[in-house]
Structures are given as structure tokens and as C-alpha cells.
Design a protein around this motif. Sequence first.
Motif, PDB file in Angstrom:
ATOM      1  N   ILE A 188       0.840  -1.206   0.000  1.00  0.00           N
ATOM      2  CA  ILE A 188       0.000   0.000   0.000  1.00  0.00           C
ATOM      3  C   ILE A 188       0.872   1.251   0.000  1.00  0.00           C
ATOM      4  N   VAL A 189       1.937   1.227   0.822  1.00  0.00           N
ATOM      5  CA  VAL A 189       2.841   2.386   0.886  1.00  0.00           C
ATOM      6  C   VAL A 189       3.535   2.606  -0.455  1.00  0.00           C
ATOM      7  N   ILE A 190       3.990   1.508  -1.079  1.00  0.00           N
ATOM      8  CA  ILE A 190       4.668   1.629  -2.381  1.00  0.00           C
ATOM      9  C   ILE A 190       3.724   2.208  -3.427  1.00  0.00           C
ATOM     10  N   VAL A 191       2.490   1.714  -3.456  1.00  0.00           N
ATOM     11  CA  VAL A 191       1.506   2.213  -4.425  1.00  0.00           C
ATOM     12  C   VAL A 191       1.207   3.689  -4.173  1.00  0.00           C
ATOM     13  N   LEU A 192       1.110   4.085  -2.899  1.00  0.00           N
ATOM     14  CA  LEU A 192       0.856   5.493  -2.576  1.00  0.00           C
ATOM     15  C   LEU A 192       2.016   6.377  -3.023  1.00  0.00           C
ATOM     16  N   ARG A 193       3.232   5.901  -2.839  1.00  0.00           N
ATOM     17  CA  ARG A 193       4.396   6.688  -3.267  1.00  0.00           C
ATOM     18  C   ARG A 193       4.439   6.815  -4.792  1.00  0.00           C
ATOM     19  N   ILE A 194       4.078   5.745  -5.492  1.00  0.00           N
ATOM     20  CA  ILE A 194       4.014   5.814  -6.951  1.00  0.00           C
ATOM     21  C   ILE A 194       2.919   6.782  -7.379  1.00  0.00           C
ATOM     22  N   THR A 195       1.783   6.713  -6.696  1.00  0.00           N
ATOM     23  CA  THR A 195       0.667   7.613  -7.009  1.00  0.00           C
ATOM     24  C   THR A 195       1.062   9.068  -6.791  1.00  0.00           C
ATOM     25  N   ARG A 196       1.746   9.331  -5.671  1.00  0.00           N
ATOM     26  CA  ARG A 196       2.174  10.708  -5.395  1.00  0.00           C
ATOM     27  C   ARG A 196       3.164  11.197  -6.449  1.00  0.00           C
ATOM     28  N   ALA A 197       4.083  10.341  -6.846  1.00  0.00           N
ATOM     29  CA  ALA A 197       5.050  10.724  -7.874  1.00  0.00           C
ATOM     30  C   ALA A 197       4.353  11.019  -9.209  1.00  0.00           C
ATOM     31  N   LEU A 198       3.351  10.193  -9.550  1.00  0.00           N
ATOM     32  CA  LEU A 198       2.594  10.416 -10.791  1.00  0.00           C
ATOM     33  C   LEU A 198       1.805  11.721 -10.725  1.00  0.00           C
ATOM     34  N   LEU A 199       1.181  11.992  -9.579  1.00  0.00           N
ATOM     35  CA  LEU A 199       0.409  13.224  -9.426  1.00  0.00           C
ATOM     36  C   LEU A 199       1.318  14.452  -9.492  1.00  0.00           C
ATOM     37  N   ASN A 200       2.491  14.365  -8.885  1.00  0.00           N
ATOM     38  CA  ASN A 200       3.447  15.476  -8.975  1.00  0.00           C
ATOM     39  C   ASN A 200       3.911  15.690 -10.407  1.00  0.00           C
ATOM     40  N   THR A 201       4.051  14.576 -11.144  1.00  0.00           N
ATOM     41  CA  THR A 201       4.418  14.688 -12.553  1.00  0.00           C
ATOM     42  C   THR A 201       3.324  15.391 -13.346  1.00  0.00           C
ATOM     43  N   LEU A 202       2.083  14.990 -13.088  1.00  0.00           N
ATOM     44  CA  LEU A 202       0.958  15.637 -13.774  1.00  0.00           C
ATOM     45  C   LEU A 202       0.877  17.122 -13.417  1.00  0.00           C
ATOM     46  N   LYS A 203       1.128  17.443 -12.147  1.00  0.00           N
ATOM     47  CA  LYS A 203       1.101  18.849 -11.717  1.00  0.00           C
ATOM     48  C   LYS A 203       2.152  19.659 -12.465  1.00  0.00           C
ATOM     49  N   SER A 204       3.372  19.128 -12.534  1.00  0.00           N
ATOM     50  CA  SER A 204       4.438  19.841 -13.234  1.00  0.00           C
ATOM     51  C   SER A 204       4.145  19.947 -14.733  1.00  0.00           C
ATOM     52  N   TYR A 205       3.557  18.885 -15.303  1.00  0.00           N
ATOM     53  CA  TYR A 205       3.256  18.890 -16.737  1.00  0.00           C
ATOM     54  C   TYR A 205       2.158  19.897 -17.061  1.00  0.00           C
ATOM     55  N   PHE A 206       1.097  19.916 -16.253  1.00  0.00           N
ATOM     56  CA  PHE A 206      -0.003  20.845 -16.508  1.00  0.00           C
ATOM     57  C   PHE A 206       0.459  22.295 -16.387  1.00  0.00           C
ATOM     58  N   LYS A 207       1.428  22.554 -15.497  1.00  0.00           N
ATOM     59  CA  LYS A 207       1.908  23.918 -15.316  1.00  0.00           C
ATOM     60  C   LYS A 207       2.729  24.400 -16.509  1.00  0.00           C
ATOM     61  N   THR A 208       3.163  23.474 -17.364  1.00  0.00           N
ATOM     62  CA  THR A 208       3.891  23.883 -18.567  1.00  0.00           C
ATOM     63  C   THR A 208       2.949  24.278 -19.695  1.00  0.00           C
ATOM     64  N   LYS A 209       1.665  23.985 -19.533  1.00  0.00           N
ATOM     65  CA  LYS A 209       0.676  24.317 -20.557  1.00  0.00           C
ATOM     66  C   LYS A 209       0.202  25.760 -20.366  1.00  0.00           C
ATOM     67  N   PRO A 210       0.314  26.600 -21.387  1.00  0.00           N
ATOM     68  CA  PRO A 210      -0.079  28.011 -21.247  1.00  0.00           C
ATOM     69  C   PRO A 210      -1.523  28.194 -20.794  1.00  0.00           C
ATOM     70  N   LYS A 211      -2.429  27.325 -21.276  1.00  0.00           N
ATOM     71  CA  LYS A 211      -3.840  27.478 -20.924  1.00  0.00           C
ATOM     72  C   LYS A 211      -4.125  27.112 -19.474  1.00  0.00           C
ATOM     73  N   LEU A 212      -3.241  26.328 -18.867  1.00  0.00           N
ATOM     74  CA  LEU A 212      -3.466  25.870 -17.490  1.00  0.00           C
ATOM     75  C   LEU A 212      -2.516  26.519 -16.497  1.00  0.00           C
ATOM     76  N   ARG A 213      -1.621  27.383 -16.965  1.00  0.00           N
ATOM     77  CA  ARG A 213      -0.581  27.930 -16.099  1.00  0.00           C
ATOM     78  C   ARG A 213      -1.155  28.786 -14.978  1.00  0.00           C
ATOM     79  N   ASP A 214      -2.303  29.444 -15.231  1.00  0.00           N
ATOM     80  CA  ASP A 214      -2.889  30.318 -14.213  1.00  0.00           C
ATOM     81  C   ASP A 214      -4.026  29.644 -13.450  1.00  0.00           C
ATOM     82  N   LYS A 215      -4.174  28.318 -13.603  1.00  0.00           N
ATOM     83  CA  LYS A 215      -5.211  27.576 -12.897  1.00  0.00           C
ATOM     84  C   LYS A 215      -4.660  26.986 -11.597  1.00  0.00           C
ATOM     85  N   PRO A 216      -5.551  26.775 -10.600  1.00  0.00           N
ATOM     86  CA  PRO A 216      -5.090  26.215  -9.305  1.00  0.00           C
ATOM     87  C   PRO A 216      -4.839  24.714  -9.389  1.00  0.00           C
ATOM     88  N   ILE A 217      -3.823  24.323 -10.160  1.00  0.00           N
ATOM     89  CA  ILE A 217      -3.507  22.912 -10.348  1.00  0.00           C
ATOM     90  C   ILE A 217      -3.144  22.254  -9.021  1.00  0.00           C
TER      91      ILE A 217
END
Length: 416
Positions: free
Chosen positions: A113-142
Motif C-alpha cells: 500500500i505504501v509503495i503504491v501510494l508513493r508511486i501515485t504521489r510521484a505520478l500526481l506530482n508529474t501531472l502537476k508539473s506537466y499541466f503547469k507547462t501548458k499556457p492554458k493551465l498555467r494560471d489555474k489552481p492545479i
Amino acid sequence: MKQTSHWLYNFLLDHGFSPTWASYTNLVALCILLVLVLLLIDLLSRKVLRKLSSGIALASKTKFDDLLIENRVPRRVGHLIPFMIAYWTIPYIFQDFPKLNYLATIFLQLLAIVIVLRITRALLNTLKSYFKTKPKLRDKPIDSYIQVFMIFAWFVGIFFGFAVITKMDLWKFLTGLGTISAIIILVFKDTILGFVASIQVATNDIVRIGDWITFDKYGADGDVIEINLATVKVQNFDNTITTIPTYALISDSFKNWRGMTDSGGRRIKRALYIKQDSIKYLLPKDIEKLKKIQLITNYLSDRQEKINISNTTSGVNKELLLNGRNMTNIGVFRKYMETYISQHSAINKEMLLMARQLAPTAKGIPIEVYCFSSDKRWQNYEYIMADIFDHFLAAVTYFDLELFELPSSGMYAPNE
């Protein structure tokens, strides 16, 4: 596999060890061997996955895989390989110790469960960083949305962990969760309010990252640099950071300057206060003197001609200056102010522009300039406004007008 796990046990029995000592020694040796093997496999799997993912990232044009590596997703996934090996071999290692086997199995399930949660957190952080690179989403509360998903993931992980420890059916546990929902709502009140507020802020486009807001209640006056689930961070113009609860953007009133920054200009709205006893009608000689001011020469000529025609037609007795139509020094000065700003290079001529007289006050008659500077940057805006009023302050005396100011002690010498 069973015979292999008992090799040391049989060897120790053949050399005179008791069955109990042979069992425990065999168990400890197998555990040490398993740990060493798992550490080696974990190291190799992480290196292989990291090297493989780096090669894919270099060959790919998208930035998403680079962010996966930056947030250590391959490294987290690499832990699954030694975990699966451990989960498969544990029953053989602890086959002679049922209770230890049970505890080891529980431990591995919690570890999963801990390993899956850490993978999930890493994936979510990746999505957060990726969405912030998009001009249309840069000013949204990602950040707010990612935090919500992460909280949900932790809740799911806690529920599964509880089910593993208690051996309780997960659905029964979720059904009984309704009885403590009030406590959960109370504990996570700010999180729930922040989540709802984040959705409303994003949906209604109330605030974006980069907006200049003024929130007097919290002493905030600066640019929004971060919108989270629970807080909004504002970097004030003195470089201090003010933290505002997200739900305050919905419940309280604040000023967002985005409308100004998106418009064609920034408003200038400032007045000069004229002493009332300096206001007078203009005599013909006064008008001729003011005609030397080039900005209003044509205006004075046309205005004087129309007034003379009107007074002559109406048969006005001009022996008394009050009779008929006349020009005043404050009226001409107001026209001069309006003409000056209409020809100023830094003023947006397509937006509202005027010089107006406001209601008399105890400080005199306000003559207010209302216009918009083309340059909206703070420093340049202040310079433009100061430049305009420097000129007006110096020009007042040419119209025989006086500015109001409170009496001061400046007339006395400091040592008297």
C-alpha cells in the motif's frame, strides 16, 4: 523450494544442533539472505528502469517523460520487483512459523500500500508539473486539484490498510464509516471548504496565478504566486508573503486588478483643490493675456466670439461684468487641463478622458483629472501621473488661481 529452504536446517541437524536451534538459525540465515538478495535486485531494477526511461526520454520530444524521471516515477516502480519476489518467497521462509508468516504477510501487504501510494504521489506530482507547462493551465489552481486527489489516495490507502490489519471486509468498513462522517467533516472542515472554494475560483475565473489582488482584511497587496487547496499565497510589493485561506476568496470581498491589466490603460484619477476666493470672471485684457498659451488660443478666440455674439443679441448690459455670459479663470484652466491630457503622448486617447469640477469642499473646489495611461506598469504609471500634475501645479498661477493648502508653521524661523 521447500527442500531448498530447509537445506541449512538439515545441515545443522546433521551436525548435532537441536531442532529448535536449527529452525531459528535457518530462519535468520534465510531472512538475511533474502534481504541481501532483495537489496541487490532493488538496486539493479532501479538502475535498469532509470536507464531505460532516460533513453526513452531522450528519444521522445514530449516533456512528460522527462518529468516522470524528475519526479522519480521509474525509481518508485522499481521497488515493485523486489516486493513481488519477497511476497512469493516469504511463505517458504516462514513455513515452520505460522504466526511469523502471518505477520510477515500483513507487513508486506501494508508495504505494498505504501509503495503504491508513493508511486501515485510521484505520478500526481508529474501531472502537476506537466499541466503547469501548458499556457492554458498555467494560471489555474492545479495544486489544489492534485492535493485533492492525493488526499483521496491516502484515504483509500488508510482504508485498505485498516482492512488488512483487522481482516474486516472493506465494504462493511465503508458502510460503517457513515457513523463517523460528522467527525470527519469537522476535522477536515478547512480542507473541504478549500476544495469547494478552489472549484468555484477556477470555474468562475475569480483569481488566477499572476493576478494582482488587494485584500485589505489580510493585508495582502501583490501578485498571486500559488493557489493551494487550503491557502492562496500572495507576494506583496515589499516582497513579503501573505497567506490567505482559499475559501476567503469566496466568502470575503477583495479587489482583483486583472481588469485593469487586461484593459487598454490604467486609470489616473486625481484632483487639484482651488481656493474659492481666487476664482473670478475674466476681463478682456485677461483673455488676451491667456491667448498666449498655445494649447487654448483657438478655444479662447472661438469662445470669446460666441459669448460676444450671444451678449449682443440678448442686449446684455456689460457695464456690470456679472451680466450675461462670461468666461472664468477656473473654467479656462479646466479646459486647459483637458486639452493638455488629450495631447499627452502617454495617455490612451481611446478611453474616457476628461477634466471635471467636483462639488465644493472645505478645502476648496476640486478640479479632477480622469484619464488612462497607456503604460500600466506601476513605476511608469506613477511617473506619468507625476509628470502631468507637476505641469498643472506649475500652470495654476498663469490663470491667477491659487491652490489650497493647510496653514503651516513654515513662516516662523526654527529658533524663534
